[in-house]
Design a protein around this motif. Sequence first.
Motif, short mmCIF file in Angstrom:
data_model
loop_
_atom_site.label_atom_id
_atom_site.label_comp_id
_atom_site.label_asym_id
_atom_site.label_seq_id
_atom_site.Cartn_x
_atom_site.Cartn_y
_atom_site.Cartn_z
N ASP A 79 -14.36 9.16 10.23
CA ASP A 79 -15.58 9.77 10.74
C ASP A 79 -15.56 11.29 10.57
OD1 ASP A 79 -18.07 9.32 12.36
OD2 ASP A 79 -17.07 10.81 13.62
N SER A 80 -16.71 11.83 10.18
CA SER A 80 -16.87 13.29 10.08
C SER A 80 -15.67 13.93 9.39
CB SER A 80 -17.05 13.89 11.48
OG SER A 80 -18.16 13.30 12.11
N ALA A 81 -15.27 13.36 8.28
CA ALA A 81 -13.96 13.66 7.68
C ALA A 81 -13.81 15.10 7.22
CB ALA A 81 -13.70 12.70 6.52
N GLU A 105 -19.56 15.23 25.60
CA GLU A 105 -18.57 14.19 25.90
C GLU A 105 -17.59 13.98 24.75
OE1 GLU A 105 -21.84 13.86 26.06
OE2 GLU A 105 -22.43 13.23 28.08
N GLN A 106 -17.75 14.74 23.67
CA GLN A 106 -16.90 14.57 22.47
C GLN A 106 -16.16 15.88 22.14
OE1 GLN A 106 -20.54 13.14 20.43
NE2 GLN A 106 -19.26 11.54 19.56
N PRO A 107 -15.16 16.25 22.95
CA PRO A 107 -14.44 17.50 22.70
C PRO A 107 -13.70 17.47 21.36
CG PRO A 107 -13.30 16.17 24.36
CD PRO A 107 -14.62 15.51 24.11
N HIS A 142 -25.71 3.24 10.11
CA HIS A 142 -26.17 3.31 11.49
C HIS A 142 -26.72 4.68 11.89
CE1 HIS A 142 -22.29 5.12 11.35
NE2 HIS A 142 -22.45 5.59 12.58
N ASP A 143 -26.75 5.63 10.96
CA ASP A 143 -27.25 6.97 11.26
C ASP A 143 -28.59 7.27 10.60
OD1 ASP A 143 -24.94 7.70 12.73
OD2 ASP A 143 -23.93 8.45 10.92
N VAL A 144 -29.07 6.37 9.74
CA VAL A 144 -30.22 6.74 8.90
C VAL A 144 -31.34 5.70 8.99
CG1 VAL A 144 -28.61 7.90 7.32
CG2 VAL A 144 -29.47 5.64 6.73
N GLY A 187 -13.75 8.17 3.20
CA GLY A 187 -14.20 9.36 3.91
C GLY A 187 -15.69 9.38 4.17
N GLU A 188 -16.06 9.77 5.39
CA GLU A 188 -17.46 10.11 5.65
C GLU A 188 -17.59 11.61 5.40
OE1 GLU A 188 -21.09 10.24 8.86
OE2 GLU A 188 -19.08 10.81 9.42
N VAL A 189 -17.93 11.93 4.16
CA VAL A 189 -17.94 13.33 3.72
C VAL A 189 -19.36 13.66 3.27
CG1 VAL A 189 -16.93 14.98 2.10
CG2 VAL A 189 -15.54 13.07 2.92
N TRP A 190 -20.11 14.34 4.13
CA TRP A 190 -21.47 14.76 3.74
C TRP A 190 -21.33 16.17 3.15
CZ3 TRP A 190 -26.30 12.23 4.64
CH2 TRP A 190 -26.30 11.18 5.56
N LEU A 191 -21.24 16.30 1.84
CA LEU A 191 -21.14 17.62 1.22
C LEU A 191 -22.05 17.66 0.00
CD1 LEU A 191 -17.34 18.57 0.98
CD2 LEU A 191 -19.04 19.48 2.57
N GLY A 202 -33.75 10.28 17.40
CA GLY A 202 -32.42 9.67 17.41
C GLY A 202 -32.35 8.46 16.50
N ARG A 203 -31.22 7.75 16.60
CA ARG A 203 -30.89 6.72 15.62
C ARG A 203 -30.96 5.31 16.19
NH1 ARG A 203 -25.37 9.86 14.83
NH2 ARG A 203 -25.71 9.79 17.08
N ASP A 204 -31.55 5.16 17.36
CA ASP A 204 -31.61 3.82 17.95
C ASP A 204 -32.43 2.85 17.10
OD1 ASP A 204 -30.12 4.43 20.36
OD2 ASP A 204 -31.87 5.55 21.01
N CYS A 240 -32.49 2.12 14.08
CA CYS A 240 -31.79 1.33 13.05
C CYS A 240 -30.63 0.57 13.68
CB CYS A 240 -31.32 2.22 11.91
SG CYS A 240 -30.04 3.41 12.36
N ARG A 241 -30.56 0.58 15.01
CA ARG A 241 -29.43 -0.05 15.70
C ARG A 241 -29.88 -1.18 16.63
NH1 ARG A 241 -26.26 5.57 17.49
NH2 ARG A 241 -25.79 6.24 15.36
N ILE A 242 -31.04 -1.73 16.38
CA ILE A 242 -31.59 -2.78 17.23
C ILE A 242 -30.77 -4.07 17.01
CG2 ILE A 242 -33.70 -4.13 17.71
CD1 ILE A 242 -33.98 -1.09 18.30
N ALA A 273 -20.96 7.54 25.13
CA ALA A 273 -21.89 8.67 25.11
C ALA A 273 -22.50 8.84 23.72
CB ALA A 273 -21.17 9.95 25.52
N ASP A 274 -21.78 8.35 22.69
CA ASP A 274 -22.29 8.38 21.32
C ASP A 274 -21.95 7.06 20.63
OD1 ASP A 274 -23.33 9.11 18.85
OD2 ASP A 274 -21.55 10.26 18.27
N GLY A 275 -22.34 5.97 21.24
CA GLY A 275 -22.17 4.66 20.62
C GLY A 275 -20.73 4.33 20.24
O1 TEU Z 1 -21.73 11.11 11.73
C1 TEU Z 1 -21.44 12.41 11.23
C2 TEU Z 1 -22.57 13.31 11.18
O2 TEU Z 1 -22.44 14.44 10.75
C3 TEU Z 1 -23.87 12.85 11.75
O3 TEU Z 1 -24.34 13.85 12.60
C4 TEU Z 1 -24.91 12.64 10.75
O4 TEU Z 1 -25.14 13.84 10.09
C5 TEU Z 1 -26.16 12.20 11.46
O5 TEU Z 1 -25.85 11.10 12.28
C6 TEU Z 1 -27.18 11.75 10.46
O6 TEU Z 1 -28.37 11.50 11.14
C7 TEU Z 1 -20.68 10.41 12.28
C8 TEU Z 1 -21.12 9.04 12.73
O7 TEU Z 1 -21.54 8.29 11.62
C9 TEU Z 1 -22.18 9.18 13.77
O8 TEU Z 1 -22.68 7.93 14.18
C10 TEU Z 1 -21.57 9.91 14.94
O9 TEU Z 1 -22.57 10.15 15.89
C11 TEU Z 1 -20.96 11.24 14.51
O10 TEU Z 1 -20.12 11.10 13.38
C12 TEU Z 1 -20.07 11.77 15.61
O11 TEU Z 1 -18.93 11.00 15.71
#
Ligand code: TEU
Length: 502
Positions: free
Chosen positions: A192-194, A159-161, A293-295, A231-235, A378-380, A382-384, A59-61
Amino acid sequence: MSQTWWRGAAIYQVYLRSFADGNGDGVGDLAGLRARLPYLKDLGIDAIWLNPWYPSPMADGGYDVADYRGIEPVFGTLGEAERFIQEAHDLDVKVIIDVVPNHSSTESAWFKEALANPAARDRFWFADEPLNDWQSIFGGPAWTQVPDGQWYLHLFAPEQPDLNWTNPEVHREFEDVLRFWFDRGADGFRIDSAALLIKSDTAYEDLDAVHDVYRRWREVADEYGERVLIGEVWLPDQERFALYLRPDELHTAFNFDFLSCAWDPADLRRSIDLTLATHTPIGAPPTWVLSNHDVTRPVTRYGRADTSFAHGGALHGTPSDPELGHRRARAAALLAMALPGSLYVYQGEELGLPEVEDLPDELRQDPMYARSGGANPGRDGCRIPLPWSGEEPPFGFGDGTPWLPQPESWRKLTAEAQRTDLGSMLNLYRKGLELRRRLLGDGTLAWLPLGEEVLAFTRDSGLTCVTNLGQDPIPLPAGTVVLASGPIEDGLLPSDTTAWLT
Ligand code: TEU
C-alpha cells in the motif's frame, strides 16, 4: 505453475467487507469468501488479492492496521485465514495479501505506547509543532496534536499515523511481518502507498531511500521463492516508476496510467505503448488494471462525457449513459485481458456493477467524505456489497443488513441471474479468462494498422484483438471470431466493441 506465475496471472481483487458475509452481521468475512471460492475458480482467475484483513478500527476500511499479525475479528480468525489459504491453494489459486507500511493505526500497540510514553515516539513522526504545512491526502491538515501538546504526522486520516522509516526497528518489524505471512502460505504482498514511506522536511513522494526498503523486502521474498511483491505506486513519471521494478526490487506494480485513460483510442494506445516501453527493457511484466476499491466503476465512468478517471470525485454525479458505459466496459475488459502481462479484476467488475452515486450522505463511511467537508463523496460507491442471488437486497450477500445498502435495481446483476444469461458480463469474463489462460498472458504484441480509431494487435499465440473506438462499424481482419464483447454483423465490428480472432 512456473517460477514466475504472476507474469501472466489474472488476479481477482477481493474487498473482503463487501464480498460475501458468512455470519449474518452484514459485513463480508472469511467464511463468506471460503464459501465462494468455487465461484472464483469457475470465473477462471489465477490468484486472489485481498485488501487488508488485519485487526483494525476501520477508520479507513482496514488501511488503519492495529496488528499486522492478526485477523480482524469481524472477518474471522487466524486459523480461518490459514484454512482459506490452504483451500485456495488446493484449487491452484494463489493468495496475495495487502501490507500497509506507510502508516499504522492509533490503536496499534506501538502508537499506544508512544502516547503513554514520550520517550517511545521514534517509530512515528512526532514533533513539538507541525514541521510543514502538508495537507492530508484525505483532506485537512496532515498533523494532529496529542494531549501533551506534541503533533504527529499522518498523510491519510488522523487514525493512520505515519511510521518513521529512518528507524531500523520499523524495517525489522516489517521484514518480520512479511515472513510471518510467507510462513503461513501467502504467495505475495500488495504494498500500500508504496512510494510514500520516506519523508524529508519538504517531500514525501518517491524519495530515493524507499528503494533500500524494497531491496531488503526482495531478499526476504526470494528466500521463499515463487513469492511476488506488487507495488501500489501512483507516479506520473514512468522513469521513476520503473526504478521500483528493477530486478532486485518489486516484481510488478499497478498500471494506474492505463486505469486513468479516457475511452479514447489515442490515449489508450499512448498508454499501452508507454507501458510496454517502460516494462520491456527491464524485463518486468506489465499489469492491466481498469478499476479497484479507490476508483469509479468502469460502467459508470465510460458512460460519461469525460471518460477519464479523476481523483477527488471530480466527476461524481455527472450524467452517465448506462447502456453506453456497459458496452464500453465490455470492450475494455476484452482489451485489457488481451494485453501482455498480468490482469487485475476488481470484484463486481465481472458483474458490470455501476458506481452507486446516490448513497445517502449519512451512510457514507469513507473518511474522504468527512475530511473533505463533503466536497469529495468518497469511495463507498465502488464498495457496495456484491449481489449474489435473489430478487431483493441483500441479494444473497448474507443474512444480515449489508453495511452499505445495495440498489434494488441490482436484481438483474446478481451472479445467479447472470450465470444462465449467455450474453451477460459474467459470461464474457468467464469466456475471456478461459481463452486468456490458453492463448494470452505473458509475452509481446504486434500492432496492426487498422486506422487511428482502432486498437488492433496480434499476440504471440496468433490471437488478434480488435477494439473499435470510432463511431462507425469497421471490417474485421481475416480470421475466425472466437469471442466478442457485442454482436458482430456481416463481418463488421460495431462502435465500442472488441473482438478476438484466431
Ligand atoms: O491508496 C493510496 C492513495 O494514495 C489513495 O489516496 C488514492 O490516491 C485514492 O484512494 C484514490 O482515490 C491506498 C489504498 O488503496 C486506499 O484504499 C487507502 O485509503 C490508502 O492507501 C491509505 O492506506
